[in-house]
Design an enzyme around this catalytic site. Sequence first.
Site, mmCIF file in Angstrom:
data_model
loop_
_atom_site.group_PDB
_atom_site.id
_atom_site.type_symbol
_atom_site.label_atom_id
_atom_site.label_comp_id
_atom_site.label_asym_id
_atom_site.label_seq_id
_atom_site.Cartn_x
_atom_site.Cartn_y
_atom_site.Cartn_z
ATOM 1 N N ARG A 128 0.847 -1.205 0.000
ATOM 2 C CA ARG A 128 0.000 0.000 0.000
ATOM 3 C C ARG A 128 0.880 1.252 0.000
ATOM 4 N NH1 ARG A 128 -1.763 3.690 -0.491
ATOM 5 N NH2 ARG A 128 -3.588 4.885 0.144
ATOM 6 N N ILE A 154 0.423 7.954 8.029
ATOM 7 C CA ILE A 154 -0.580 6.948 8.415
ATOM 8 C C ILE A 154 -0.448 5.720 7.528
ATOM 9 C CG2 ILE A 154 -2.997 6.659 9.081
ATOM 10 C CD1 ILE A 154 -3.481 9.592 8.610
ATOM 11 N N PRO A 155 0.629 4.933 7.650
ATOM 12 C CA PRO A 155 0.659 3.679 6.894
ATOM 13 C C PRO A 155 -0.525 2.807 7.318
ATOM 14 C CG PRO A 155 2.387 3.738 8.577
ATOM 15 C CD PRO A 155 1.810 5.107 8.492
ATOM 16 N N HIS A 156 -1.105 2.079 6.359
ATOM 17 C CA HIS A 156 -2.321 1.336 6.708
ATOM 18 C C HIS A 156 -2.557 0.181 5.745
ATOM 19 C CE1 HIS A 156 -3.409 4.545 3.860
ATOM 20 N NE2 HIS A 156 -4.195 3.635 3.329
ATOM 21 N N ALA A 157 -3.483 -0.701 6.119
ATOM 22 C CA ALA A 157 -3.906 -1.784 5.234
ATOM 23 C C ALA A 157 -5.224 -2.338 5.737
ATOM 24 C CB ALA A 157 -2.857 -2.895 5.210
#
Lengths: 569, 569
Positions: free
Chosen positions: B466, B480-483
């Site tokens: 992502r 805001i790294p996210h998955a």
Amino acid sequence: MQTLTSYNIIVLLMSLGVLLTTALALGELAQRFHQPAVLGELLAGVLLGPTVLGALAPEIGTFLFPLQGPNAIAMDALSTLAIVLFLLVAGMEIDLSTVWKQGRVGCKLGIASIAVPFSMALGAAFVMPGAFGRHVGADPVIFALFLSIAISISALPIIAKTLMDMGLYRTDLGMVVVSAAIFNDIVGWIIFALLLGLINMGSGHGGSVVMAIPLTLIFTGAVLTLGRRLIHRAIPFVQAYTRWPGGELSFALILGLFGAAFTEWIGIHAIFGAFIVGAAVGDSFHLRERTRAIIDNFISFIFAPIFFAGIGLKVNFFAHFDLSLVIMVTLTALICKLAGGILGARWGGMQGREALAAGFAMVSVGAMGIIVGMIALEAGIISRRLFVALIVMAIVTSMISGPSIRLILRPEKRRKLYNMLSSKLFIREFKARSRPGVIQEMVYLSCTGNGQGLDAPAVNGAVWSREEAMSTGIGSGVAIPHARIKGLKEPLVAVGISSRGIDFDAPDGRAAHLIFLVLTPAEDPMAQLEIASEIARLARDMDIADHALCSSGFTDFLALLKAPGAIKK
Amino acid sequence: MQTLTSYNIIVLLMSLGVLLTTALALGELAQRFHQPAVLGELLAGVLLGPTVLGALAPEIGTFLFPLQGPNAIAMDALSTLAIVLFLLVAGMEIDLSTVWKQGRVGCKLGIASIAVPFSMALGAAFVMPGAFGRHVGADPVIFALFLSIAISISALPIIAKTLMDMGLYRTDLGMVVVSAAIFNDIVGWIIFALLLGLINMGSGHGGSVVMAIPLTLIFTGAVLTLGRRLIHRAIPFVQAYTRWPGGELSFALILGLFGAAFTEWIGIHAIFGAFIVGAAVGDSFHLRERTRAIIDNFISFIFAPIFFAGIGLKVNFFAHFDLSLVIMVTLTALICKLAGGILGARWGGMQGREALAAGFAMVSVGAMGIIVGMIALEAGIISRRLFVALIVMAIVTSMISGPSIRLILRPEKRRKLYNMLSSKLFIREFKARSRPGVIQEMVYLSCTGNGQGLDAPAVNGAVWSREEAMSTGIGSGVAIPHARIKGLKEPLVAVGISSRGIDFDAPDGRAAHLIFLVLTPAEDPMAQLEIASEIARLARDMDIADHALCSSGFTDFLALLKAPGAIKK
């Protein structure tokens, strides 16, 4: 359970209402004349107490402020809480790190500001106790010590406010004086607390009085070191895990109450505990500004007036006014405190006018002296005559301080937009609908209304040619047409509002709804800049133009400047 | 002058400190379980009063809360002031215009919510006064009227808070319920005031009692029309010409005190005057938010707990607990109030679940019922047994309201970042120094600590792919790294701080100092968006990254979210 009757409740509510109204009104009046609010609040009590109301209409006086019975007790309980909370706030205002930052100079001024007047007054009170109104039977040592501390203590809040009003707070001089005042405050209260301990040891009442002095020192040391660190670590927990901001608010107040109870229990006064706890709580950088503001506003405006007006209720100032004693005490205080301040400033390396100004800044005895006097009166150490003289001394020293500094340093007057506006130079809705028309309307209003003999067509020409050279729309719906005018004595600001908006060629393309005409003396090139930058700040920070459109007249508009925040619709 | 002794002062400060601490702690606990704070505050009084402390350690109880003497009077005076000021705030929260805006539906619900339970309870109390614990000698008419009003009144603050907690406040249903509650509040208090007037006319004490009822109506009418307009016009003057915000603060409080004194004088209770004045003051759109907030916080967190805990101090809840009476009163209240609410909602045109939810929303009796009960007890109209039953009823109805609405409407849970964070998923300083390293560190922490059985390498791969597709640095030092993760049950948020900053390719070019890892269930596409938008708002409005760098641990960081404001250094 013993409760108030309906009659007691009516009297309680009425007396508080009357007291607060009078104190607020006279406090406001005092501020208008650049005097400390506490002067007005005291005066409110004098008016409502035995001195005036009690003499003119004793039946109203006894109805509102009875000396016996449940209402007297209720009022005394409120006064006690008020002064405890006031000292909590006074402690919170103390920033211990300021003292260290200012280093040697501040410390030297602080030490001298308390040591010199204390020893001078102590000597004087020993040599001629009669002249200071010592009553027969009073212990000469305790009497002299008390008088000296009442004279040596300085009122940090009043000193800080005086410096702020003159724009000197952030200068080197200001910071040195404030750090010295903090030092004076802390050391003064500790000496005073030790004195109270000494008295209780002498009189031998209470349970733990023999231990009063060591316990005071241990309490102060423990709260200011270990306690301070624990509180600092506890505050984030309170913020994170209780309701905000109520949790933090209650936390500070509860600590103050317990600190006060403890020092009252060890035989010194409750206020000392509140003050030291306040210093520990206020020192934490975790404590949020919002919490400080809530506590400060509620206590300064509701509780403090109850206490200070309450003092006036207790004593007949007229009957106990002794002119020679008043002059003696006031002059002694002025001389001792000035000597301490000036010597301390010179010891710290200040010179000439600056040292003199520092001396006068440290002269204010203010609220702190009043509190010391009140406690001494209640403890039976001083007579009512001396109490009245101390109150007058506390007030006079505070009244002299500001004007003297002004005379010595002649600081530039700070131009506040708020003070330059007037209802005469306010246009709620322009008749004109164009840029030249609006400018002309404001110029003609300014030139007729002000009495400075301005030539309207000439001024209009000057403003318009400035406008043609470069448009004065600054964006956010605000424009500031302006000109420098020869022969003008004081800056002139007119304000007008246009609901439909006038094109002033602003960078953000918005039409101007709020237009300030700023005319400044040609001889004062800074005036223009200062005023314009204040207006620009208002435009940027609070959407002044949008709010101005909601205002229905000059007072509404003035309220926007004084009390920032939206007019909700 | 009659004053407190040193002993009295110690007891006063100690008792207030203990009372506030216990009330704050239990109020906090109640809120943790989604219950009104007033429940905890009452419980604090029960613990410290004759019910528990008085039974277990009577000497401590009598020391802290004596029933006779100056301390009893002082505490009663403080309680009286507290309840007067609490009702002033309750009045200020009333927004008369809301009622008109909601029009018919709100009015119908409001009318039914008071008329139906009032007449039902009145009938029941007449038919079987014994079952409701009427004591011999109580006037049957007055007793029945009192019981009915205590049951019909609703607690606006609790209703508003319940709706806010569920995110229903700004919905149609929420606005209708709030406007009905305002209507109920105003009409309920007026009826109650008239009742008090009636009693005083009957008993014939006081000076002006014959006039109590007409004077009440005139006072209410005059304050809510002419008074309201005068106050609205006066506020800008206060803002413009007195110190801010103290002037406005004092102004509101002083008006409340005088209003309270007046209604106490005409023979009804002081709180009624404070409430009506509060409604008039709070209605002005000139009143600034800041002033409201200061008054509200200080009174809700300092004065209100003194009053509500004070109630527990007065009565032995254990000795006067009569189970059958408690059940009778509580059931009657629930049935009557639900009937009124549901009928009113259907009359206003609501259907099915919505009408049922509106009915349960109006069920809370809360603080208002407690106050009515207290006054009735003091006036000798009800017995202690019935008083205890009323308190239980007031609390139970408030406790049932929220959960019932939740069951009926099943509103979506509102995700608050604050509730998703935990110290286990917090990294004060990253070991890693690169973007992939930091992400890996957070992912492995999240996958081990949470017990949802996540596969760390798979999650890491998802987050990183992502991140490679589009960088997640949002600027202002936040990333805001996210998955979205299949099989995840609840969203997972980990937080880490990097003092040196990690490049997350943010649009403003700033390195990320505060990094949130957001893992959300693949089945819940909204979760990701909601959490990210809350983080983005924090980054934009309060420079969360800069402040986070000053925080020394998880609690500090949590405090930043809960109590916004800078950590000063």
